[in-house]
Design a protein around this motif. Structure first.
Motif, short mmCIF file in Angstrom:
data_model
loop_
_atom_site.label_atom_id
_atom_site.label_comp_id
_atom_site.label_asym_id
_atom_site.label_seq_id
_atom_site.Cartn_x
_atom_site.Cartn_y
_atom_site.Cartn_z
N UNK A 1 2.13 57.89 109.18
CA UNK A 1 2.79 56.70 110.73
C UNK A 1 2.71 55.42 109.62
N UNK B 1 2.02 51.50 111.42
CA UNK B 1 1.41 50.26 112.71
C UNK B 1 1.37 49.28 112.26
N UNK C 1 -0.85 45.47 113.36
CA UNK C 1 -1.82 45.40 114.51
C UNK C 1 -1.78 43.56 114.46
N UNK D 1 -6.71 41.15 118.14
CA UNK D 1 -7.38 41.03 119.85
C UNK D 1 -6.93 41.94 119.71
N UNK D 2 -5.00 42.69 119.49
CA UNK D 2 -4.75 43.59 120.50
C UNK D 2 -4.63 44.81 119.50
N UNK D 3 -3.84 45.59 120.54
CA UNK D 3 -3.83 47.77 119.73
C UNK D 3 -2.71 47.18 119.17
N UNK D 4 -2.94 48.46 117.79
CA UNK D 4 -1.55 48.32 117.06
C UNK D 4 -0.50 49.13 117.47
N UNK E 1 3.02 51.07 116.95
CA UNK E 1 4.25 51.75 115.56
C UNK E 1 5.21 51.27 115.21
N UNK F 1 -1.73 49.19 109.23
CA UNK F 1 -2.27 50.43 108.82
C UNK F 1 -1.03 50.85 108.93
N UNK G 1 -5.53 60.23 110.26
CA UNK G 1 -6.32 59.24 109.76
C UNK G 1 -6.07 57.82 109.25
N UNK G 2 -6.87 56.58 109.76
CA UNK G 2 -5.86 55.73 109.55
C UNK G 2 -6.12 55.41 108.88
N UNK G 3 -5.53 54.43 107.72
CA UNK G 3 -5.74 53.72 106.05
C UNK G 3 -6.97 52.67 106.23
#
Lengths: 112, 111
Positions: free
Chosen positions: A32, A34, A36, A39-42, A44, A87, A101-103
């Protein structure tokens, strides 16, 4: 086990292209991507599945090399809005609600 | 566009206190997750939840953490006795199988 991304950071002028790479040490079912903003959410962007299926945005593309356990995200003709930290998130080769699992992240800055 | 809602947006708590972070996932999603991100660092997996039970948890998710889906819509993360190192941004995410939708996060500050 955390996927490694490269480069760690990149600065581009508006209109230039960027490639962000993600490399995993284990077999993958999906990758996946993403974005970001501070200050914000990732958010998609795209998913790439084992076997070559691809989903995501039009202006951003990606590739997935299952054998090398690598993925690359391609941003063409970058816009100011593309700035942020990118990410990759990898899902192991055991599909069925497996966690991502994020990079390590790649910070992209687009300047006018 | 459907979104994941998290409350509160910011919580300050004293060390040793219990906190509950709340999330309302997208209604037709089946998989639910909690992640956390210490400022400027990587996004770390905490727990995944499917079919009303935990499907996977990380080493971070020790006995001080618990999750519940008490009423079929809300999805909560409880930290029983907070530590200074629990200070982070906590993100809830939900999925139908392709791509996660993240909530806007709860910034937890433990003092």
């Amino acid at each position: 086990q955390q996927p490694v991304q490269s480069p760690q950071a990149v600065i581009l002028r508006e209109g230039e292209d960027a490639v962000i790479n993600c490399s995993s040490s284990k077999a993958l079912y999906s990758v996946h991507w993403y974005r970001q903003k501070h200050g914000e959410a990732p958010v998609f962007l795209m998913i790439l599945l084992k076997g070559g299926e691809q989903k995501g945005h039009e202006k951003i593309s990606a590739s997935f090399n299952e054998k090398k356990q690598q993925s690359s995200l391609y941003l063409t003709a970058s816009q100011l809005s593309y700035s942020g930290t990118y990410f990759c998130g990898t899902e192991g080769d055991n599909f069925g609600n497996e966690k991502l699992t994020f990079g390590t992240g790649t910070r992209l800055t687009i300047i006018p | 566009e459907p979104e994941v809602t998290q409350t509160p947006s910011h919580q300050v708590t004293q060390m040793g206190q219990e906190v509950i972070l709340r999330c309302v996932p997208i209604s037709n999603h089946l998989y639910f997750y909690w992640y956390r991100q210490i400022l400027g660092q990587k996004v770390e997996f905490l727990v995944s939840f499917y079919n009303n039970e935990i499907s996977e948890k990380s080493e971070i998710f020790d006995d001080q953490f618990s999750v519940e889906r008490p009423d079929g819509s809300n999805f909560t993360l409880k930290i029983r006795s907070t530590k200074l190192e629990d200070s982070a941004m906590y993100f809830c995410a939900s999925s139908r199988g392709y791509g996660y939708t993240f909530g806007s996060g709860t910034r937890l500050t433990v003092v």
